[in-house]
Design an enzyme around this catalytic site. Structure first.
Site, mmCIF file in Angstrom:
data_model
loop_
_atom_site.group_PDB
_atom_site.id
_atom_site.type_symbol
_atom_site.label_atom_id
_atom_site.label_comp_id
_atom_site.label_asym_id
_atom_site.label_seq_id
_atom_site.Cartn_x
_atom_site.Cartn_y
_atom_site.Cartn_z
ATOM 1 C CD GLU A 1 -2.989 -1.124 0.076
ATOM 2 O OE1 GLU A 1 -2.933 0.074 -0.474
ATOM 3 O OE2 GLU A 1 -3.568 -2.199 0.032
ATOM 4 C CB CYS B 1 -1.581 7.018 1.465
ATOM 5 S SG CYS B 1 -2.940 6.076 1.995
#
Length: 456
Positions: free
Chosen positions: A210, A244
């Site tokens: 990720e 993010c």
């Protein structure tokens, strides 16, 4: 290093003895995880406050509340997820039954980042536990208070041979990666993701990465400007931009650019006050190194709002940059802070082509009312996931997978997708012994119907 070796060996033995297979065991561990969080809520809020100055509201909505939802969703659906999936068998397999079993990988490693030090540490763990794996969690050493609390909590509530936390810095992570884990789940930067994948390849260990990237927010001329401004500001400056999937930059149609800028400045003042540096609940930058990296982007000639800093407290107020070009330093890498560049377009097709020419982002947000244009954007561009007329909110739906593509990562999780990520899907064919199909053996005759089936 001795602790790592002992823990890994113990977890291998624990898993090989079949302790994690049972439904009741997995359910009990998930319930224990939830109870652990509930019993320690006060300490959790304090740790997040110490690491990032997170307010109680933000800590609950982006960390604790998210985890409670994920745990409840997993408990509710666990028996269904664990059940074998029956699938059809073709005519050539007459008499057989086919199904897919979900088996745990074994001993798993979860490496988590500092920006959401609780949520991004335990969200993957929920999937790993639900799928029946043992877990070693390596939290980020940059979020010291939360890392320490995680280690203490897990030690008090779980058998270390099943789930444990190992603290440490880069050396600890490097040592962990020398062990033949059955699965590795990493959340962090692209550069470190490459290191993780390289190390995993030595043991042919599957990975989920990720990562991140420059996630754009596209504001078209028919967008609801006031609502777009509010949702972009919220998505960008939550956690001081250290998210993010935060909008990394805005690219707006020239006809509505001025209105959007004016509306975003209004929303910043409404959400964070006229002087965010004095807002006791405004999130700080994690450390001096990241603060100084971000400070370099504060070009006075381009600042249209914000730009003030408090280095002693590691605070940078929500900042908007205008007259930014694709070649500016702020557009070369993911910003990961409370600085929002504004670019402009006249042709949506040109803007989409420019975005598509770069790395595939983790998220994308389109603001506009036309259904056909919305569909054009989401079909033409490749990105991990995103929202139309919103930002960040797709993460909160446990029915949607969350993950990147290309440079923004591989694999996904949340809800059932977390369970699937940490499960090997094993194909099983159960053949009848009441009769035998002769056509598959040398010299056997094939009927016309079976021949047609084979040709499909």
């Amino acid at each position: 290093m001795d602790q790592i070796k002992e823990t890994f060996t113990n977890q291998q033995a624990y898993f090989l003895n079949g302790n994690t297979v049972d439904y009741e065991f997995r359910k009990k561990q998930l319930e224990t995880l939830k109870q652990m969080l509930k019993d320690n809520e006060t300490k959790i809020y304090l740790s997040l406050k110490m690491d990032l100055n997170k307010s109680k509201h933000e800590a609950f909505t982006t960390e604790l509340g998210f985890l409670y939802t994920e745990i409840d969703f997993a408990i509710k659906n666990l028996r269904y997820w664990m059940a074998p999936d029956k699938v059809p068998s073709p005519l050539t397999h007459k008499g057989s039954k086919s199904y897919i079993m979900k088996e745990p990988y074994g001993v798993t490693l979860v490496i988590s980042p500092w920006n959401y030090p609780l949520q991004l540490a335990l969200a993957p763990v929920i999937g790993a536990i639900a799928a029946g794996n043992c877990v070693i969690l390596k939290p980020s050493e940059l979020a010291k208070s939360t890392s320490y609390l995680l280690a203490e909590m897990v030690k008090s509530y779980f058998d270390g041979s099943f789930f444990t936390v190992i603290e440490g810095g880069k050396e600890t992570t490097t040592e962990l990666l020398t062990y033949p884990f059955d699965y590795i789940f990493f959340t962090g930067s692209k550069n470190v993701g490459k290191v993780i994948m390289r190390a995993a390849s030595e043991h042919l260990t599957p990975v989920t990465l990720e990562l991140g990237g420059k996630s754009p927010a596209i504001v078209d001329q028919d967008a609801n400007i006031n609502l777009a401004a509010k949702r972009i500001v919220w998505g960008k400056f939550t956690n001081a931009g250290q998210t993010c999937v935060a909008p990394d930059y805005v690219i707006v149609h020239e006809k509505v650019k001025f209105r959007l800028l004016k509306a975003m400045i209004k929303q910043i003042k409404a959400l964070y006050g006229k002087d965010p540096l004095k807002n006791k609940d405004y999130t700080r930058i994690i450390n001096v190194q990241h603060f100084e990296r971000l400070e370099q982007f504060l070009n006075e000639e381009k600042i249209v709002h914000g730009g003030n800093v408090d280095k002693e407290e590691l605070l940078i107020e929500p900042t908007i940059l205008d007259k930014v070009s694709w070649n500016d330093d702020v557009m070369k890498d993911e910003i990961f802070g409370p600085i929002l560049p504004i670019l402009m377009f006249t042709s949506l097709d040109d803007a989409l082509f420019k975005i598509k020419s770069g790395d595939k982002p983790l998220a994308l947000y389109y603001f506009g009312e036309d259904d056909k244009t919305q569909q054009q954007v989401v079909e033409y561009l490749s990105f991990g996931g995103g929202s139309i007329n919103d930002s960040l909110y797709h993460l909160a739906n446990p029915h949607l997978p969350f993950g990147g593509v290309g440079a923004s990562g591989m694999g996904s999780y949340h809800g059932k997708f977390s369970f699937d990520t940490f499960s090997h899907h094993k194909s099983i064919l159960k053949q009848t012994t009441k009769f035998d199909m002769p056509f598959r053996y040398p010299g056997g005759k094939i009927s016309e119907s079976i021949a047609q089936q084979l040709m499909k």
